[in-house]
Design a protein around this motif. Structure first.
Motif, PDB file in Angstrom:
ATOM      1  N   PRO A  85       1.023  -1.316  -0.363  1.00  0.00           N
ATOM      2  CA  PRO A  85      -0.113   0.428   0.070  1.00  0.00           C
ATOM      3  C   PRO A  85       0.520   0.928  -0.041  1.00  0.00           C
ATOM      4  O   PRO A  85       0.251   2.217  -0.462  1.00  0.00           O
ATOM      5  CB  PRO A  85      -0.866  -0.550   1.365  1.00  0.00           C
ATOM      6  CG  PRO A  85      -0.058  -1.262   2.261  1.00  0.00           C
ATOM      7  CD  PRO A  85       0.640  -1.811   1.258  1.00  0.00           C
ATOM      8  N   MET A  86       2.345   1.056   0.559  1.00  0.00           N
ATOM      9  CA  MET A  86       2.885   2.588   0.503  1.00  0.00           C
ATOM     10  C   MET A  86       3.089   3.014  -0.964  1.00  0.00           C
ATOM     11  O   MET A  86       2.927   3.692  -1.209  1.00  0.00           O
ATOM     12  CB  MET A  86       3.921   2.358   1.569  1.00  0.00           C
ATOM     13  CG  MET A  86       5.211   3.358   1.440  1.00  0.00           C
ATOM     14  SD  MET A  86       4.006   5.002   1.766  1.00  0.00           S
ATOM     15  CE  MET A  86       4.360   4.512   3.506  1.00  0.00           C
ATOM     16  N   ALA A  87       3.997   1.875  -1.744  1.00  0.00           N
ATOM     17  CA  ALA A  87       4.085   2.035  -3.133  1.00  0.00           C
ATOM     18  C   ALA A  87       2.697   2.789  -4.222  1.00  0.00           C
ATOM     19  O   ALA A  87       2.782   3.560  -4.521  1.00  0.00           O
ATOM     20  CB  ALA A  87       4.649   0.262  -3.503  1.00  0.00           C
ATOM     21  N   HIS A  88       1.007   2.131  -3.792  1.00  0.00           N
ATOM     22  CA  HIS A  88       0.105   2.604  -4.005  1.00  0.00           C
ATOM     23  C   HIS A  88       0.553   4.861  -3.576  1.00  0.00           C
ATOM     24  O   HIS A  88       0.058   5.106  -4.483  1.00  0.00           O
ATOM     25  CB  HIS A  88      -1.199   2.399  -4.121  1.00  0.00           C
ATOM     26  CG  HIS A  88      -1.683   2.860  -4.321  1.00  0.00           C
ATOM     27  ND1 HIS A  88      -2.138   2.515  -5.766  1.00  0.00           N
ATOM     28  CD2 HIS A  88      -3.174   3.695  -3.923  1.00  0.00           C
ATOM     29  CE1 HIS A  88      -4.431   3.061  -5.649  1.00  0.00           C
ATOM     30  NE2 HIS A  88      -4.261   3.422  -4.113  1.00  0.00           N
ATOM     31  N   THR A  89       0.432   4.533  -2.512  1.00  0.00           N
ATOM     32  CA  THR A  89      -0.325   6.096  -1.610  1.00  0.00           C
ATOM     33  C   THR A  89       1.277   6.874  -2.292  1.00  0.00           C
ATOM     34  O   THR A  89       0.752   8.264  -3.056  1.00  0.00           O
ATOM     35  CB  THR A  89       0.966   6.158  -0.562  1.00  0.00           C
ATOM     36  OG1 THR A  89      -0.716   4.091   0.299  1.00  0.00           O
ATOM     37  CG2 THR A  89       0.535   7.252   0.371  1.00  0.00           C
ATOM     38  N   LEU A  90       3.029   6.384  -2.463  1.00  0.00           N
ATOM     39  CA  LEU A  90       3.228   7.524  -2.914  1.00  0.00           C
ATOM     40  C   LEU A  90       2.858   7.363  -4.643  1.00  0.00           C
ATOM     41  O   LEU A  90       3.634   8.532  -4.911  1.00  0.00           O
ATOM     42  CB  LEU A  90       5.085   6.427  -3.318  1.00  0.00           C
ATOM     43  CG  LEU A  90       5.432   6.624  -1.177  1.00  0.00           C
ATOM     44  CD1 LEU A  90       6.599   5.525  -0.846  1.00  0.00           C
ATOM     45  CD2 LEU A  90       5.084   7.591  -1.311  1.00  0.00           C
ATOM     46  N   ALA A  91       2.761   6.675  -4.890  1.00  0.00           N
ATOM     47  CA  ALA A  91       2.597   6.272  -6.886  1.00  0.00           C
ATOM     48  C   ALA A  91       1.650   7.475  -6.487  1.00  0.00           C
ATOM     49  O   ALA A  91       0.975   8.266  -7.930  1.00  0.00           O
ATOM     50  CB  ALA A  91       2.814   5.406  -7.273  1.00  0.00           C
ATOM     51  N   THR A  92       0.160   7.306  -6.172  1.00  0.00           N
ATOM     52  CA  THR A  92      -1.061   7.984  -6.481  1.00  0.00           C
ATOM     53  C   THR A  92      -1.234   9.656  -5.487  1.00  0.00           C
ATOM     54  O   THR A  92      -1.801  10.289  -6.336  1.00  0.00           O
ATOM     55  CB  THR A  92      -2.217   7.483  -6.074  1.00  0.00           C
ATOM     56  OG1 THR A  92      -2.103   7.085  -5.149  1.00  0.00           O
ATOM     57  CG2 THR A  92      -1.427   5.839  -7.513  1.00  0.00           C
ATOM     58  N   GLY A  93      -0.624   9.503  -4.010  1.00  0.00           N
ATOM     59  CA  GLY A  93      -1.379  10.278  -3.647  1.00  0.00           C
ATOM     60  C   GLY A  93      -2.049   9.739  -2.162  1.00  0.00           C
ATOM     61  O   GLY A  93      -2.353  10.969  -1.591  1.00  0.00           O
ATOM     62  N   GLU A  94      -2.981   9.225  -2.865  1.00  0.00           N
ATOM     63  CA  GLU A  94      -3.961   8.618  -2.247  1.00  0.00           C
ATOM     64  C   GLU A  94      -3.796   7.280  -0.642  1.00  0.00           C
ATOM     65  O   GLU A  94      -3.353   6.872  -0.855  1.00  0.00           O
ATOM     66  CB  GLU A  94      -4.536   7.267  -3.004  1.00  0.00           C
ATOM     67  CG  GLU A  94      -5.276   8.111  -4.409  1.00  0.00           C
ATOM     68  CD  GLU A  94      -5.709   7.316  -5.186  1.00  0.00           C
ATOM     69  OE1 GLU A  94      -6.436   5.754  -5.160  1.00  0.00           O
ATOM     70  OE2 GLU A  94      -6.470   7.216  -6.556  1.00  0.00           O
ATOM     71  N   ALA A  95      -4.641   7.211   0.412  1.00  0.00           N
ATOM     72  CA  ALA A  95      -4.085   7.395   1.519  1.00  0.00           C
ATOM     73  C   ALA A  95      -4.488   5.912   0.864  1.00  0.00           C
ATOM     74  O   ALA A  95      -6.111   5.457   0.780  1.00  0.00           O
ATOM     75  CB  ALA A  95      -5.169   8.279   2.782  1.00  0.00           C
ATOM     76  N   VAL A  96      -4.119   4.390   2.021  1.00  0.00           N
ATOM     77  CA  VAL A  96      -4.993   3.025   2.196  1.00  0.00           C
ATOM     78  C   VAL A  96      -4.898   2.887   2.871  1.00  0.00           C
ATOM     79  O   VAL A  96      -4.503   4.056   4.602  1.00  0.00           O
ATOM     80  CB  VAL A  96      -3.446   2.253   1.380  1.00  0.00           C
ATOM     81  CG1 VAL A  96      -4.465   0.907   1.240  1.00  0.00           C
ATOM     82  CG2 VAL A  96      -3.301   2.561  -0.351  1.00  0.00           C
ATOM     83  N   THR A  97      -6.315   2.350   3.584  1.00  0.00           N
ATOM     84  CA  THR A  97      -6.723   1.915   4.917  1.00  0.00           C
ATOM     85  C   THR A  97      -7.185   0.570   4.630  1.00  0.00           C
ATOM     86  O   THR A  97      -7.554   0.413   4.608  1.00  0.00           O
ATOM     87  CB  THR A  97      -8.001   2.845   5.429  1.00  0.00           C
ATOM     88  OG1 THR A  97      -8.945   2.881   4.711  1.00  0.00           O
ATOM     89  CG2 THR A  97      -7.421   4.240   5.611  1.00  0.00           C
ATOM     90  N   GLN A  98      -7.077  -0.136   6.594  1.00  0.00           N
ATOM     91  CA  GLN A  98      -6.773  -1.504   6.518  1.00  0.00           C
ATOM     92  C   GLN A  98      -6.831  -1.913   5.639  1.00  0.00           C
ATOM     93  O   GLN A  98      -6.862  -2.919   5.573  1.00  0.00           O
ATOM     94  CB  GLN A  98      -8.125  -1.352   6.836  1.00  0.00           C
ATOM     95  CG  GLN A  98      -8.850  -0.547   7.736  1.00  0.00           C
ATOM     96  CD  GLN A  98      -8.654  -0.605   9.537  1.00  0.00           C
ATOM     97  OE1 GLN A  98      -8.637  -2.031  10.122  1.00  0.00           O
ATOM     98  NE2 GLN A  98      -7.728   0.279   9.830  1.00  0.00           N
ATOM     99  N   PHE A  99      -5.501  -2.270   5.333  1.00  0.00           N
ATOM    100  CA  PHE A  99      -4.961  -3.132   4.181  1.00  0.00           C
ATOM    101  C   PHE A  99      -3.520  -3.821   5.762  1.00  0.00           C
ATOM    102  O   PHE A  99      -3.151  -3.693   6.074  1.00  0.00           O
ATOM    103  CB  PHE A  99      -3.875  -2.607   3.408  1.00  0.00           C
ATOM    104  CG  PHE A  99      -3.398  -2.870   2.469  1.00  0.00           C
ATOM    105  CD1 PHE A  99      -3.577  -3.209   1.386  1.00  0.00           C
ATOM    106  CD2 PHE A  99      -1.799  -4.045   2.383  1.00  0.00           C
ATOM    107  CE1 PHE A  99      -2.994  -4.380   0.090  1.00  0.00           C
ATOM    108  CE2 PHE A  99      -1.524  -5.580   1.809  1.00  0.00           C
ATOM    109  CZ  PHE A  99      -1.798  -5.139   0.621  1.00  0.00           C
ATOM    110  N   VAL A 100      -5.020  -5.467   5.322  1.00  0.00           N
ATOM    111  CA  VAL A 100      -3.958  -6.573   5.823  1.00  0.00           C
ATOM    112  C   VAL A 100      -3.515  -7.585   4.527  1.00  0.00           C
ATOM    113  O   VAL A 100      -3.116  -7.594   3.880  1.00  0.00           O
ATOM    114  CB  VAL A 100      -5.187  -7.129   6.271  1.00  0.00           C
ATOM    115  CG1 VAL A 100      -4.309  -9.359   7.273  1.00  0.00           C
ATOM    116  CG2 VAL A 100      -6.026  -6.838   7.061  1.00  0.00           C
TER     117      VAL A 100
END
Length: 445
Positions: free
Chosen positions: A208-223
């Motif tokens: 999820p960190m890769a997604h956040t850094l690439a898009t700026g979108e927050a990711v929550t409750q990723f298991v």
């Protein structure tokens, strides 16, 4: 003569404008000549806490300079030998009239003053800036203290995937050495392997960190799971966001919590809700649910045959030897059924001494009698229970599911039960119940 007067008038006008500008400047201005103050603007009067400018004029400039700053100041101004030369901006402390110190930044310029040279000093009050910096340091220290005490892991990663910081809880959760240098290392270089919900390796690109850094979108409750370097596995839930959502170059922060115990507890609760506590087999709820799923599936071959098993004479064992022996017999029978069946077949306990088996695939009609015989032989092997040699047998009813099956799970169970009853030896039958049993599409083995 006219030109001379004009030049003088222009110079006087320029001097008045300069003086007006200096008088209204927010920064303090001081002029000292041969070490004696000869001019201060109103801002300097306020900075030093004097009542009026005349309270300061004629005093030595060193009167208002902190003792440790005097020598460096004198060295700086001694190096100003040409008119217009300026010292580099320097931070120092001034001493007010009331004795309190004031942090300032000063620049001294060697300039003409009343047909001579003097030092004009521009003084910027740093009090507000220092207060803001102190507040920021306190906030940072407070934040660092709070983060270091959290039970939740906190990891900050820069745009290139390099670790900027990790708190003690993060190290503990990931199984990392408390003293190992981590700052500057890439997260994919950590001695811990990420896995998805199915236990398969999770590429860094799917973190999820890769997604956040690439898009700026927050990711929550990723298991996801982590296989730690010590050989243990933990399960985490994490949230990722940008530290500064307004900046496209912002680092990302991930907070994560260890849910291994919770996940195991949930798994155990789910297991307990769907399995028989005594035998560990699927319970009535689960086996009927699986049967319903098979009946609703487009592929009718998922479950093709249902076996209903009932132990003959089990009540006599309970009555004669007690429920503890009876429970042991049920556990042994359950183990024997599981060993005699394939992994894809499902065996469950309906309750009491009744068991249900869901056979998968498309067994050859000739193979079914052999399977029944094998189950009878397996169950019929002598059981040694706390010094007692016991023998039990089973009545087995069979009902086969058709390609276009319209029965409900309850109807299939009822038909298999009737087939089992017909298979039961006469001396074990309940005649009153038997008179009520009817069945279609069933047969006894």
């Amino acid at each position: 003569m006219g030109d001379v007067h004009t030049e003088q008038a222009g110079a006087e006008q320029l001097a008045r404008r300069y003086r007006s500008l200096v008088e209204h400047m927010p920064d303090a201005i001081c002029v000292h000549k041969a070490g004696t103050i000869v001019y201060v603007n109103p801002a300097m009067v306020r900075l030093l806490g004097a009542r009026m400018a005349t309270d300061l004029l004629g005093l030595s400039i060193t009167t208002f300079v902190a003792r440790e700053s005097v020598a460096p100041m004198l060295d700086r101004i001694a190096q100003l030998t040409a008119e217009g030369a300026a010292s580099p901006p320097t931070e120092m402390d001034l001493v007010r009239v009331d004795g309190r110190t004031v942090p300032v930044r000063t620049v001294s310029v060697l300039t003409a003053w009343q047909d001579d040279l003097a030092y004009q000093v521009v003084v910027h009050d740093l009090t507000a800036q220092r207060a803001a910096e102190a507040s920021a340091r306190r906030a940072e220290a407070h934040f660092t203290t709070v983060v270091s005490q959290l039970e939740e892991g906190v990891l900050v990663v820069d745009r290139a995937g390099r670790i900027e910081s990790i708190n003690p809880a993060g190290r503990r959760i990931l199984g990392l050495d408390e003293t190992a240098p981590l700052v500057g290392r890439r997260i994919d270089e950590l001695p811990a392997t990420m896995v998805d919900r199915n236990g398969q390796p999770l590429p860094t690109t799917r973190h999820p960190m890769a997604h956040t850094l690439a898009t700026g979108e927050a990711v929550t409750q990723f298991v996801f799971g982590v296989d730690r370097d010590d050989g243990t596995q933990v399960w985490l839930t994490c949230n990722c966001r940008l530290l500064n959502p307004e900046s496209p170059e912002s680092s990302g922060v991930s907070s994560f919590a260890d849910i291994t115990a919770f996940r195991e507890s949930k798994r155990q609760l789910e297991y307990q809700a769907t399995h028989d506590a005594l035998t560990g087999l699927a319970n009535r709820s689960l086996i009927l649910s699986q049967l319903a799923t098979a009946l609703d599936a487009d592929d009718a071959g998922t479950v093709t045959t249902v076996l209903f098993l009932d132990l003959d004479g089990f009540k006599a064992i309970n009555d004669a030897l007690g429920h503890a022996i009876g429970d042991l017999v049920l556990q042994i029978v359950a183990q024997r059924l599981q060993r005699a069946l394939r992994a894809e077949d499902l065996v469950g306990r309906l309750g009491g001494d009744e068991f249900l088996v869901l056979l998968s695939g498309h067994p050859h009609p000739a193979d079914l009698p052999a399977l029944i015989d094998r189950l009878r032989a397996t169950i019929g092997e002598p059981i040694i229970a706390r010094g007692h040699r016991l023998e039990v047998s089973a009545s087995i009813g069979v009902t086969e599911l058709q390609p276009q099956e319209h029965r409900t799970p309850e109807a299939v169970l009822h038909d298999a039960d009737l087939a089992m009853y017909r298979d039961k030896p006469a001396d074990h039958r309940d005649l009153g119940l038997g008179q009520q049993r009817r069945s279609n599409n069933t047969h006894a083995s």
